[in-house]
Design an enzyme around this catalytic site. Structure first.
Site, PDB file in Angstrom:
ATOM      1  N   TYR A   1      31.397  62.495  48.084  1.00 53.30           N
ATOM      2  CA  TYR A   1      32.663  62.578  47.359  1.00 53.30           C
ATOM      3  C   TYR A   1      33.186  61.178  47.103  1.00 53.30           C
ATOM      4  O   TYR A   1      33.277  60.363  48.021  1.00 53.30           O
ATOM      5  CB  TYR A   1      33.678  63.367  48.196  1.00 53.30           C
TER       6      TYR A   1
ATOM      7  N   ASP B   1      30.281  53.250  48.545  1.00 55.36           N
ATOM      8  CA  ASP B   1      31.631  53.774  48.728  1.00 55.36           C
ATOM      9  C   ASP B   1      31.930  53.706  50.217  1.00 55.36           C
ATOM     10  O   ASP B   1      31.521  54.564  50.991  1.00 55.36           O
ATOM     11  CB  ASP B   1      31.704  55.214  48.208  1.00 55.36           C
TER      12      ASP B   1
ATOM     13  N   LYS C   1      41.712  53.411  52.972  1.00 55.82           N
ATOM     14  CA  LYS C   1      42.056  53.852  54.316  1.00 55.82           C
ATOM     15  C   LYS C   1      42.443  52.706  55.240  1.00 55.82           C
ATOM     16  O   LYS C   1      43.592  52.295  55.289  1.00 55.82           O
ATOM     17  CB  LYS C   1      40.930  54.713  54.892  1.00 55.82           C
TER      18      LYS C   1
END
Length: 473
Positions: free
Chosen positions: A190, A285, A313
Site C-alpha cells: 500500500y 516506500d 510517520k
C-alpha cells in the site's frame, strides 16, 4: 537476516459444523459472563465500552462509517470500535476508562512512546511562535539535514503532509525524470490512496476485502503493473514484456500493509539490479520502515540503496507529515528547481518539524535499536510459543520495532500466503486481547509496532494475556 520470519505450527482443527459453532458461541458468551462475575468478586473494574459505543453511533451519522480512516471501524475483527481519550508512553486510555498496552503506536509514529515529555515541551515552545507560517522556517533546514545525513539514498528532500502525499509526489517525480509512465508495484503493498496505487493494494483495502476502488478511472491504472512480493522472476518478466516503458519499481522493503512480511534473501538485490539494467528507478516506500528498522531505515538495515525514498510517520513525531527524497539529479526536477510541480499549504510547518527533530534526536541515543529488537523479539516469540501450547497454527516475525503474527502456519512470503490466515480466529483473538488490556492493530493484514516506552513488564503481561485468550478461543 535479523528477525526473519519464523513459523510455529501445531495441530489444525477442522472447521466446526453449524450446530457446533452455535454451541461454541454459547460457551464463549457464558465464559464472558463468568469472567465479568469474577471481576466483580475481586473488586476489579468490569470491561465495558458503553461510552465508545454511544460516541461511535453518533459519529456514524456524521462521518462515513463513523471514522476518518477505514481500518479504525473494526470491520474485519468485529466488536465495538474503541474511542480513545488519552495516551502516554506505551499506554492508551479509552473514554470508558479502560487502559491498554498499545502496539499500534498511531500506526507507527510513536517509536519513543506517546506524548513524550521532551517532545511535548519543545512543541509548546514552538506553538508560542505560531502553528503555521506558509513560508520558510529554519526548522525545515534542521530536519532536512537530519534526514539527509541518516538515509543513504537521500541527497535532497521535500516535506509534505502525509505518506500518501509523499508517494504521489514520488510517482510524478519518477515519471518526469524518466519520461516513462509505467510503474511496477507489489500485490498487497500500500502506497497511499492515489489512483495509480489502488491496484491490488494492502492496508484498509485488504482489511475490508475490497476490490480495486470504484471511482478510479481505468486510465489511471493501465500503467500500473503488479507482481507478487518476493518474486523477482515475475518482475523480470514485466520488464521483458514492457521494454523501455517502465519508470520505476515501488515497494515497501518490508511489507507492513499486508501484515508483516520480510524480503527473501536476494530479492531486494535483484530489484536493484533489474532497475539499473532497464534504466528504471527503484523507490523504497519507507513510510513505515524509515527510522524504525534502523536510523537509516530498511535501506541501511539491508544495505540496498534505492534512487528515491518516501517517508512519513516517525519523521513527524506524531504530527501529520510526509517526505520524499533521493538523488540530487532526480530531486532537482521538483519545482521550483525544476518543472515537476508539487506544493502544499502546511508542508514543513513548524510543529511537525519540531516533533520530528526531537523524536529523531532521541533515536540517536546508544542502544535504541538493540532495545527495540530485544523487546519485540521477546513479544513475538512469546505469542508464538503461547499459540503452540494452546494448539493454534501460527507464524510471525519481527525486525527491530516492527512485527506481525499470522493465524496460519506459514511461511508467509507474499500477500497470497497472508490471505491463508484464519481471519475469523484473528478477530476472536483481537477482541479477547482488548478485554485483557492489549490494543493491537484491528486487522490481520497490518503490522504491529513497539516503542522505547514499552517495558519488559509490558511484554510479559502481553504474552500472558495472549496465552489466556488463545486458550479461550
Amino acid at each position: 537476516m535479523a528477525g526473519a520470519t519464523a513459523a510455529v505450527a501445531s495441530g489444525i482443527s477442522a472447521r466446526p459444523a453449524a450446530p457446533r459453532r452455535a454451541a461454541l458461541a454459547g460457551r464463549r458468551a457464558r465464559a464472558s459472563v463468568v469472567r465479568a462475575a469474577i471481576s466483580v468478586e475481586r473488586g476489579e473494574k468490569a470491561y465495558t465500552v458503553q461510552k465508545s459505543e454511544e460516541i461511535f453511533n453518533a459519529a456514524k451519522e456524521m462521518m462515513p462509517g463513523g471514522v476518518n480512516s477505514p481500518v479504525r471501524a473494526f470491520k474485519s475483527v468485529g466488536g465495538q470500535p474503541i474511542v480513545f481519550d488519552s495516551v502516554k508512553g506505551s499506554r492508551m486510555w479509552d473514554v470508558d476508562g479502560n487502559e491498554y498496552i498499545d502496539y499500534v503506536g498511531s500506526w507507527g509514529p510513536a517509536i519513543i512512546g506517546h506524548a513524550d515529555d521532551k517532545v511535548n515541551a519543545e512543541l509548546i515552545e514552538t506553538l508560542k511562535k505560531g502553528t503555521s507560517f506558509g513560508a520558510p522556517c529554519v526548522l525545515e533546514n534542521v530536519l532536512a539535514e537530519m534526514v539527509i545525513s541518516a538515509v543513504p539514498s537521500v541527497e535532497m528532500v521535500r516535506f509534505v503532509n502525509s505518506g500518501t502525499e509523499a508517494c504521489m509526489g514520488a510517482l510524478r517525480l519518477v515519471r518526469a525524470f524518466t519520461g516513462r509512465e509505467k510503474i511496477i508495484k507489489f500485490e498487497g503493498c500500500y502506497h497511499g490512496h492515489a489512483d495509480s496505487f489502488l491496484v491490488k493494494a494492502g492496508s484498509g483495502v485488504a482489511t475490508l476485502g475490497l476490490p480495486d476502488s470504484p471511482g478510479v478511472p481505468k486510465g489511471a491504472t493501465t500503467e500500473t503493473l503488479t507482481a507478487p512480493y518476493n518474486d523477482a522472476e515475475a518482475v523480470k518478466k514485466l520488464f521483458d514484456d514492457n521494454k523501455g516503458d517502465i519508470a520505476a519499481v515501488f515497494l515497501e522493503p518490508v511489507v507492513g500493509n499486508a501484515g508483516f512480511i520480510t524480503p527473501q534473501p536476494g530479492f531486494l538485490n535483484a530489484l536493484r539490479d533489474l532497475t539499473k539494467q532497464n534504466g528504471a528507478l527503484l523507490v523504497f516506500d519507507e513510510v513505515m520502515t524509515g527510522f524504525r528498522l534502523a536510523y537509516g531505515g530498511a535501506q541501511e538495515y539491508f544495505g540496498i540503496t534505492p534512487d528515491v525514498t518516501t517517508l512519513g510517520k516517525i519523521i513527524g513525531g506524531g504530527l501529520p507529515v510526509g517526505a520524499y527524497g533521493g538523488r540530487r539529479d532526480i530531486m532537482e526536477m521538483v519545482a521550483p528547481a525544476g518543472p515537476m510541480y508539487q506544493a502544499g499549504t502546511l508542508s514543513g510547518n513548524p510543529l511537525a518539524m519540531t516533533a520530528g527533530i526531537h523524536t529523531l534526536k532521541r533515536l540517536t541515543e546508544p542502544g535504541t535499536y538493540e532495545y527495540l529488537d530485544k523487546i519485540t523479539g521477546d513479544l513475538v516469540r512469546g505469542i508464538l510459543d503461547a499459540g503452540a501450547k494452546t494448539g493454534h497454527e501460527m507464524s510471525g516475525g519481527h525486525i527491530r520495532g516492527m512485527f506481525g503474527v499470522f493465524f496460519t502456519g506459514g511461511p508467509v512470503h507474499n500477500f497470497g500466503d497472508a490471505k491463508k490466515s484464519d481471519t475469523e480466529k484473528f478477530g476472536r483473538f483481537y477482541r479477547g486481547m482488548l478485554e485483557e488490556g492489549v490494543y493491537l492493530a484491528p486487522s490481520q493484514f497490518e503490522a504491529g509496532f513497539t516503542s522505547l516506552a514499552h517495558t519488559p513488564q509490558d511484554i510479559e503481561k502481553t504474552v500472558e494475556a495472549a496465552e489466556k485468550v488463545l486458550k479461550r478461543i
